[in-house]
Motif scaffolding. Structure first.
Motif, mmCIF file in Angstrom:
data_model
loop_
_atom_site.group_PDB
_atom_site.id
_atom_site.type_symbol
_atom_site.label_atom_id
_atom_site.label_comp_id
_atom_site.label_asym_id
_atom_site.label_seq_id
_atom_site.Cartn_x
_atom_site.Cartn_y
_atom_site.Cartn_z
ATOM 1 N N VAL A 79 0.376 3.265 5.716
ATOM 2 C CA VAL A 79 1.281 2.175 6.094
ATOM 3 C C VAL A 79 1.889 1.622 4.810
ATOM 4 O O VAL A 79 1.158 1.367 3.846
ATOM 5 C CB VAL A 79 0.536 1.045 6.843
ATOM 6 C CG1 VAL A 79 1.487 -0.082 7.195
ATOM 7 C CG2 VAL A 79 -0.154 1.586 8.093
ATOM 8 N N SER A 80 3.215 1.499 4.781
ATOM 9 C CA SER A 80 3.882 0.931 3.606
ATOM 10 C C SER A 80 4.744 -0.253 3.997
ATOM 11 O O SER A 80 5.444 -0.218 5.004
ATOM 12 C CB SER A 80 4.770 1.974 2.928
ATOM 13 O OG SER A 80 3.993 3.075 2.512
ATOM 14 N N LEU A 81 4.669 -1.289 3.171
ATOM 15 C CA LEU A 81 5.493 -2.479 3.333
ATOM 16 C C LEU A 81 6.517 -2.469 2.207
ATOM 17 O O LEU A 81 6.131 -2.492 1.029
ATOM 18 C CB LEU A 81 4.612 -3.727 3.255
ATOM 19 C CG LEU A 81 5.306 -5.077 3.344
ATOM 20 C CD1 LEU A 81 5.877 -5.319 4.732
ATOM 21 C CD2 LEU A 81 4.336 -6.197 2.973
ATOM 22 N N GLY B 73 -2.313 -4.313 9.629
ATOM 23 C CA GLY B 73 -3.517 -4.414 8.809
ATOM 24 C C GLY B 73 -4.616 -5.241 9.457
ATOM 25 O O GLY B 73 -5.531 -5.708 8.786
ATOM 26 N N ILE B 74 -4.534 -5.417 10.784
ATOM 27 C CA ILE B 74 -5.616 -6.111 11.490
ATOM 28 C C ILE B 74 -6.774 -5.143 11.689
ATOM 29 O O ILE B 74 -7.936 -5.502 11.569
ATOM 30 C CB ILE B 74 -5.114 -6.653 12.853
ATOM 31 C CG1 ILE B 74 -4.086 -7.762 12.628
ATOM 32 C CG2 ILE B 74 -6.268 -7.146 13.714
ATOM 33 C CD1 ILE B 74 -3.398 -8.247 13.891
ATOM 34 N N LEU B 75 -6.417 -3.877 11.989
ATOM 35 C CA LEU B 75 -7.403 -2.807 12.153
ATOM 36 C C LEU B 75 -7.198 -1.775 11.055
ATOM 37 O O LEU B 75 -6.058 -1.385 10.792
ATOM 38 C CB LEU B 75 -7.144 -2.065 13.467
ATOM 39 C CG LEU B 75 -7.700 -2.556 14.782
ATOM 40 C CD1 LEU B 75 -7.264 -1.597 15.879
ATOM 41 C CD2 LEU B 75 -9.213 -2.648 14.720
ATOM 42 N N GLU C 119 -10.032 -6.083 2.675
ATOM 43 C CA GLU C 119 -9.806 -7.089 3.711
ATOM 44 C C GLU C 119 -9.202 -8.389 3.150
ATOM 45 O O GLU C 119 -8.358 -9.004 3.783
ATOM 46 C CB GLU C 119 -11.108 -7.361 4.480
ATOM 47 C CG GLU C 119 -11.057 -8.468 5.519
ATOM 48 C CD GLU C 119 -9.882 -8.357 6.517
ATOM 49 O OE1 GLU C 119 -9.433 -7.224 6.800
ATOM 50 O OE2 GLU C 119 -9.393 -9.414 6.969
ATOM 51 N N THR C 120 -9.597 -8.791 1.943
ATOM 52 C CA THR C 120 -9.071 -10.033 1.379
ATOM 53 C C THR C 120 -7.565 -9.940 1.158
ATOM 54 O O THR C 120 -6.804 -10.830 1.541
ATOM 55 C CB THR C 120 -9.769 -10.348 0.030
ATOM 56 O OG1 THR C 120 -11.172 -10.289 0.236
ATOM 57 C CG2 THR C 120 -9.375 -11.710 -0.483
ATOM 58 N N LYS C 121 -7.129 -8.820 0.554
ATOM 59 C CA LYS C 121 -5.702 -8.609 0.297
ATOM 60 C C LYS C 121 -4.938 -8.474 1.611
ATOM 61 O O LYS C 121 -3.815 -8.966 1.750
ATOM 62 C CB LYS C 121 -5.507 -7.330 -0.537
ATOM 63 C CG LYS C 121 -5.741 -7.551 -2.017
ATOM 64 C CD LYS C 121 -4.421 -7.957 -2.663
ATOM 65 C CE LYS C 121 -4.633 -8.349 -4.118
ATOM 66 N NZ LYS C 121 -3.593 -9.255 -4.602
ATOM 67 N N ARG C 122 -5.532 -7.762 2.573
ATOM 68 C CA ARG C 122 -4.866 -7.589 3.868
ATOM 69 C C ARG C 122 -4.690 -8.945 4.560
ATOM 70 O O ARG C 122 -3.653 -9.224 5.146
ATOM 71 C CB ARG C 122 -5.654 -6.634 4.768
ATOM 72 C CG ARG C 122 -5.618 -5.180 4.312
ATOM 73 C CD ARG C 122 -5.619 -4.222 5.494
ATOM 74 N NE ARG C 122 -6.637 -4.541 6.490
ATOM 75 C CZ ARG C 122 -7.881 -4.046 6.484
ATOM 76 N NH1 ARG C 122 -8.238 -3.200 5.548
ATOM 77 N NH2 ARG C 122 -8.729 -4.374 7.414
ATOM 78 N N ALA C 123 -5.700 -9.781 4.456
ATOM 79 C CA ALA C 123 -5.618 -11.103 5.070
ATOM 80 C C ALA C 123 -4.496 -11.910 4.408
ATOM 81 O O ALA C 123 -3.741 -12.618 5.081
ATOM 82 C CB ALA C 123 -6.956 -11.825 4.952
#
Ligand SMILES: Nc1ncnc2c1ncn2[C@@H]1O[C@H](COP(=O)(O)OP(=O)(O)O)[C@@H](O)[C@H]1O
Ligand SMILES: [Mg+2]
Length: 235
Positions: A76-78, A67-69, A88-92
């Motif tokens: 993509v699943s976690l 999730g950097i790019l 971006e906030t959630k990804r960070a």
């Protein structure tokens, strides 16, 4: 009752949901495809090496998975939950809590001591300085750095600095560790020792680890290997 052994249409049993999974991942730079449709699964606690020649898309794949790019296509699943569409906030936040990172050169903060560097993910997560530093010191000791806690990065060898980076990648007990050429700046012997330290520490903590390397010999110490060429998985 026994669950179906084939049938990709049926939902997988919880135990078999990959820690991290990418489906049909596409990444473009202008008209150039860095990833041209990559499928990849990483099981819980699994160690996986991504190999391939320079320019084959290894770093792009790592950055899209972490999730950097943002990708230009695919999912993509976690642990079964999609994360690619998050803002971006959630990804960070995910990167800070669920993932750990080791880069080619430590990317340590030069002004901070080894223990402060290793404690960073905990401090950013709101832990008290005392608790965070205690955990950081435990990790440094586990990685053979007892006695180096108050050294600054400039007072450490390359291999020691990478071990601090490994401690920092693990201190918050992430689900997945991403390492991009983690031994690229080290001599062969130190590189091998550092790779062993990373694999052992990750496996002791049931963290999955995805290691990008162009060093085929080092990749062979990792249980599973995926080879990229021109943005596609070739084996
Ligand atoms: N920021 C970028 N801008 C333009 N092209 C890029 C960028 N990053 C990577 N690429 C291109 O995408 C392809 C894959 O690069 P990369 O993922 O870095 O491969 P690897 O890590 O295997 O060397 C290469 O052709 C590279 O030149
Ligand atoms: Mg790269």
């Amino acid at each position: 009752m026994r669950s179906q052994t084939t049938g990709s249409m049926s939902p997988p049993a919880t135990a078999t949901v990959p820690a991290l999974s990418g489906r049909g991942l596409v990444k473009r730079y202008g008209t150039q495809y860095a990833l041209a449709g990559v499928d990849i699964d990483i099981a819980r606690g699994e160690a996986l090496a991504i190999v391939g020649p320079s320019g084959s898309g290894k770093t792009s794949l790592l950055h899209v998975l972490a999730g950097i790019l943002p990708s230009d296509g695919g999912e993509v699943s976690l642990a079964g939950q999609r994360i690619d569409h998050l803002g971006e906030t959630k990804r960070a936040e995910l990167r800070r809590t669920e993932f750990g990172f080791v880069f080619q050169t430590g990317m340590l903060v030069a002004e901070l001591s080894a223990e402060e560097n290793a404690a960073l993910p905990l401090l950013l997560g709101g832990q008290s300085r005392g608790t965070a530093l205690t955990s950081a010191r435990e990790w440094l000791a586990r990685l053979g750095l007892a006695g180096k806690e108050t050294n600054r990065p400039g007072e450490l060898s390359g291999g020691q600095a990478q071990r601090v980076a490994i401690a920092r990648a693990l201190v918050h007990r992430p689900r997945v560790i991403f390492a991009d050429e983690p031994t690229g700046a080290l001599d062969t012997r130190t590189g091998r020792d550092t790779m062993d330290a990373l694999l052992t520490a990750a496996s002791d903590n049931e963290a999955a680890v995805v290691i990008v390397t162009h060093d085929a010999e080092l990749a062979h110490s990792v249980p599973r290997m995926v080879t990229l060429r021109d943005g596609r998985v070739v084996s």
